[in-house]
Design an enzyme around this catalytic site. Structure first.
Site, short mmCIF file in Angstrom:
data_model
loop_
_atom_site.label_atom_id
_atom_site.label_comp_id
_atom_site.label_asym_id
_atom_site.label_seq_id
_atom_site.Cartn_x
_atom_site.Cartn_y
_atom_site.Cartn_z
N PHE A 1 3.39 5.27 5.67
CA PHE A 1 2.64 4.28 6.44
C PHE A 1 1.76 3.47 5.49
O PHE A 1 1.35 3.94 4.44
CB PHE A 1 1.76 4.97 7.48
CG PHE A 1 2.51 5.97 8.31
CD1 PHE A 1 3.29 5.56 9.37
CD2 PHE A 1 2.48 7.32 7.99
CE1 PHE A 1 4.01 6.46 10.12
CE2 PHE A 1 3.19 8.25 8.73
CZ PHE A 1 3.97 7.82 9.80
N GLY B 1 0.81 -1.21 0.00
CA GLY B 1 0.00 0.00 0.00
C GLY B 1 0.84 1.26 0.00
O GLY B 1 1.90 1.35 -0.63
N CYS B 2 0.38 2.27 0.75
CA CYS B 2 1.04 3.57 0.73
C CYS B 2 2.49 3.52 1.23
O CYS B 2 3.30 4.36 0.85
CB CYS B 2 0.25 4.55 1.61
SG CYS B 2 -1.44 4.86 1.05
N VAL B 3 2.81 2.55 2.07
CA VAL B 3 4.17 2.48 2.62
C VAL B 3 5.19 2.03 1.57
O VAL B 3 6.40 2.19 1.77
CB VAL B 3 4.20 1.52 3.83
CG1 VAL B 3 4.26 0.05 3.40
CG2 VAL B 3 5.39 1.82 4.74
#
Length: 359
Positions: free
Chosen positions: A338, A129-131
């Site tokens: 994160f 994901g965003c991490v």
């Protein structure tokens, strides 16, 4: 790198809102969330009027592959040109996305499209994901420590708009529908020996950053806070209200631990490169780190211009940081993001040295 279709947030709200929340009460809530998102404009893979007909996972995923490959090609060509390299110079590609799936993966399609070598090493990643923007930098750095003569690429493609969930008026979906945009990013890094050879040939040290170290974390009892619920309709967002609290509780300690490993303190950090996850995330990060007003301005600006680009977001903020001439030679910077888990990745950077360099 972003798609060509760009829209004001108010226009997106007016077009997408009725598809998600037909009831007046939920539509009013969606309008409020969109207005408080910190987003002014977003770029979408499709013209805005096309989303009403995008009603199946099959449709969205097919578009993810075709449009994603085009955007990946543009991002990678631009990054290689900026680094003065050719596709045939690339030894390793780490590709990441969490908004579509394909086999063969998009990175393999680029072998034919732009002329990557047939023996290029590839590692597609899904689920971070965003991490993944921050984690990808760290893992490419790890690879280059063991392959100091190599050229490596981190490639991110996120087409969040194609995961639209018609009729899902859950609070999580209403919030996320106002935050996420579409985009891609490519970062070129070279191993220590390749950097020395390049610097010598160029007669100096080019602008960029060195990757000094990284730190990873997965926080206990937070798995249900962020992620996807994947089913027949595709990707349905999982977004708990406690995400910002997790960030505020843990970020300072993780940053302090990373800096301590390299003999540094918070006061030594010249630049902060934060994932533009949304207003609550950026505010939590600022409080946790005790940062002065303005320290995360590039993250706020990226959020306003393009929204949250998932794994590509922090890489866009990094590009803006470098474009501003920061960090200066020798100065430390901390990049952080994160993702599902809840997980965090922190990367310690230093202005233009001779270790593994992003160009």
């Amino acid at each position: 790198m972003v798609p060509d279709h760009v829209y004001a947030q108010a226009d997106i709200t007016a077009e997408i809102g009725p598809l998600l929340a037909p009831s007046p009460a939920r539509r009013a809530l969606l309008d409020r969330f969109h207005g408080a998102s910190g987003v002014s404009t977003r770029h979408f893979a499709l013209p805005l009027e096309k989303y009403a007909a995008l009603t199946s996972f099959d449709q969205g995923n097919d578009l993810f592959i075709s449009i994603g490959a085009e955007l990946a090609e543009r991002a990678l060509r631009t990054a290689l040109d900026s680094a003065g390299l050719e596709p045939s110079d690339v030894d390793f590609v780490l590709f990441t996305s969490v908004t579509g799936i394909s086999a063969p993966s998009i990175d393999s399609l680029l072998v034919e499209r732009i002329g990557l070598r047939r023996d290029v090493k590839r590692l597609p990643s899904f689920g971070l994901g965003c991490v993944a923007g921050a984690a990808g930098l760290a893992r490419v750095h790890d690879y280059l420590v063991g392959h100091p003569h190599d050229v490596a690429v981190l490639l991110s493609v996120e087409l969040c708009s194609l995961t639209i969930q018609h009729g899902d008026d859950s609070t999580a979906n209403l919030v996320s529908s106002g935050l996420f945009g579409d985009g891609a990013a490519a970062v070129v890094l070279v191993g220590e020996e390749r950097a020395r050879e390049t610097d010598a040939a160029a007669g100096g040290t080019p602008a960029g950053v060195d990757v000094v170290g990284s730190r990873s974390a997965v926080y206990a009892n937070s798995a249900a806070t962020l992620g996807w619920d994947i089913g027949g309709s595709g990707f349905r967002i999982v977004l708990g209200a406690g995400l910002a609290d997790v960030v505020e509780e843990h970020l300072a300690g993780d940053v302090a631990a990373l800096l301590d490993e390299h003999g540094l303190t918070h006061a030594d950090v010249a630049s902060w490169v934060g994932h533009a996850g949304g207003p609550r995330i950026l505010e939590a990060a600022q409080r946790a780190l005790g940062l002065p007003d303005g320290a995360l301005d590039r993250s706020w600006s990226s959020l306003a211009r393009v929204g949250n680009l998932s794994s590509a977001s922090v890489l866009h903020v990094l590009a803006d940081t470098l474009a501003d001439g920061a960090p200066s030679p020798g100065e430390p910077a901390v990049l952080f993001a994160f993702g599902p888990g809840v997980s965090a990745e922190l990367v310690l950077l230093r202005g233009a040295g001779t270790e593994n360099r992003s160009c």
